[in-house]
Scaffold this motif. Structure first.
Motif, PDB file in Angstrom:
ATOM      1  N   ASN A 116      22.485 -27.928   5.357  1.00 50.17           N
ATOM      2  CA  ASN A 116      22.052 -27.190   6.979  1.00 50.17           C
ATOM      3  C   ASN A 116      23.157 -26.171   7.064  1.00 50.17           C
ATOM      4  N   VAL A 142      14.191 -22.476   5.265  1.00 47.31           N
ATOM      5  CA  VAL A 142      14.289 -22.660   6.544  1.00 47.31           C
ATOM      6  C   VAL A 142      14.645 -21.882   7.797  1.00 47.31           C
ATOM      7  N   VAL A 162      15.207 -28.237   0.755  1.00 47.53           N
ATOM      8  CA  VAL A 162      15.053 -27.581   2.283  1.00 47.53           C
ATOM      9  C   VAL A 162      17.304 -27.314   2.245  1.00 47.53           C
ATOM     10  N   VAL A 190      18.651 -32.029   2.274  1.00 43.06           N
ATOM     11  CA  VAL A 190      18.635 -31.024   3.390  1.00 43.06           C
ATOM     12  C   VAL A 190      19.321 -30.225   3.379  1.00 43.06           C
ATOM     13  N   LYS A 212      18.091 -24.383   5.730  1.00 44.88           N
ATOM     14  CA  LYS A 212      18.337 -24.084   7.719  1.00 44.88           C
ATOM     15  C   LYS A 212      19.515 -23.543   7.069  1.00 44.88           C
ATOM     16  N   ASN A 266      15.410 -24.608  14.987  1.00 47.14           N
ATOM     17  CA  ASN A 266      14.608 -25.200  14.014  1.00 47.14           C
ATOM     18  C   ASN A 266      15.272 -26.016  13.045  1.00 47.14           C
ATOM     19  N   SER A 305      13.502 -28.204  10.711  1.00 42.72           N
ATOM     20  CA  SER A 305      13.788 -28.270   9.516  1.00 42.72           C
ATOM     21  C   SER A 305      13.995 -29.947   8.324  1.00 42.72           C
TER      22      SER A 305
END
Ligand code: GLU
Length: 263
Positions: A171, A51, A11, A169, A13, A153, A157
């Motif tokens: 970010n 995201v 993921v 993830v 973000k 977000n 996320s």
């Protein structure tokens, strides 16, 4: 040995300050670079979930609204305008690199309602199996209260990562990572490259981020806590130069890494 060895699902973000200029308009050069790197990750076999923020800011700019929206209705209207603009650009750039995207707009009650949660989970899984890139945002135009809003977000996320059982993830923000003191006021502030105990570190976060996004370090640490408690590690990285993601892909280290319990 890199961080992505076993990482099938990632993921990513990306915050408003990374995606837009100070005018609020979309930063097309930056977005194109992000899309190129994510397309390359996807080409290497990784399954990417993006995201993306930026809807409200680009809506304000596109509508020529001229100020930060002050009421929920104004913000919802700006998000409606900006979200379609955002997706148009993502669709165009990802298509240029040979990839297909799908939009998923989330509200918080999707997580608590078992039927809706399972529908969202199935949609993510189906898109990822089809090698499509889900592009996720909060459904800002209809989410108004505590029950429906994620509150930014960063938190969204982390929930998305849990929902689609992501391996990590990333970010992407406008800071290099987490510092031991505020780098905006202390030139001796040192970047923390790895965090193994998230609870010990929660107090280091300063205030909110820029005036165009809702992030800030506190929200990122709350997101990191949600991730690591679910066994998902998270990085905070500077999205100014999206190509730093290649450093991670090539086995190097950038930003701040929050290890998860299963590490
Ligand atoms: N969903 C908001 C938007 O697209 C951004 C929220 C955030 O910055 O965390 O404008």
């Amino acid at each position: 040995m890199g961080y992505f060895r076993d990482s099938q699902r990632i993921v990513v973000k990306v915050g408003t300050s990374t995606l837009t200029h100070n005018t609020g308009h979309l930063n097309l050069r930056r977005i194109e670079k992000i899309v190129k790197v994510l397309s390359d990750m996807q080409n290497s076999g990784i399954r990417v979930v993006l995201v993306s923020s930026g809807a409200v800011s680009s809506g304000v700019a596109k509508a020529g609204f001229g100020r930060i929206p002050s009421t929920p209705e104004e913000k919802q209207a700006m998000a409606a305008i900006g979200q379609s603009e955002l997706m148009k650009i993502y669709d165009r750039f990802f298509s240029d690199f040979g990839h297909t995207v799908g939009q998923i707009l989330m509200t918080k009650d999707v997580l608590t309602n078992p039927d809706r949660r399972s529908a969202a989970e199935n949609t993510f899984n189906r898109l990822l199996e089809m090698r499509c890139i889900p592009i996720v945002n909060e459904n800002d135009s209809v989410s108004t209260d505590e029950l429906t809003k994620f509150g930014g977000n960063d938190i969204l996320s982390a929930h998305v990562a849990r929902l689609c059982r992501a391996d990590v993830v990333l970010n992407l923000s406008d800071v290099d990572g987490l510092y031991d003191s505020d780098p905006r006021t202390n030139s001796d502030a040192k970047l923390i490259s790895r965090v193994d105990n998230i609870d010990e570190i929660m107090s280091l976060a300063g205030g909110a981020g820029t005036d165009r996004g809702t992030g800030g370090m506190i929200a990122k640490l709350q997101a990191a806590k949600l991730c690591v408690e679910a066994g998902i590690p998270m990085f905070i990285l500077n999205g100014h130069d999206p190509e730093i993601l290649y450093t991670l892909l090539d086995g190097g280290h950038v930003g701040t890494y929050f290890s998860a319990k299963r590490d």
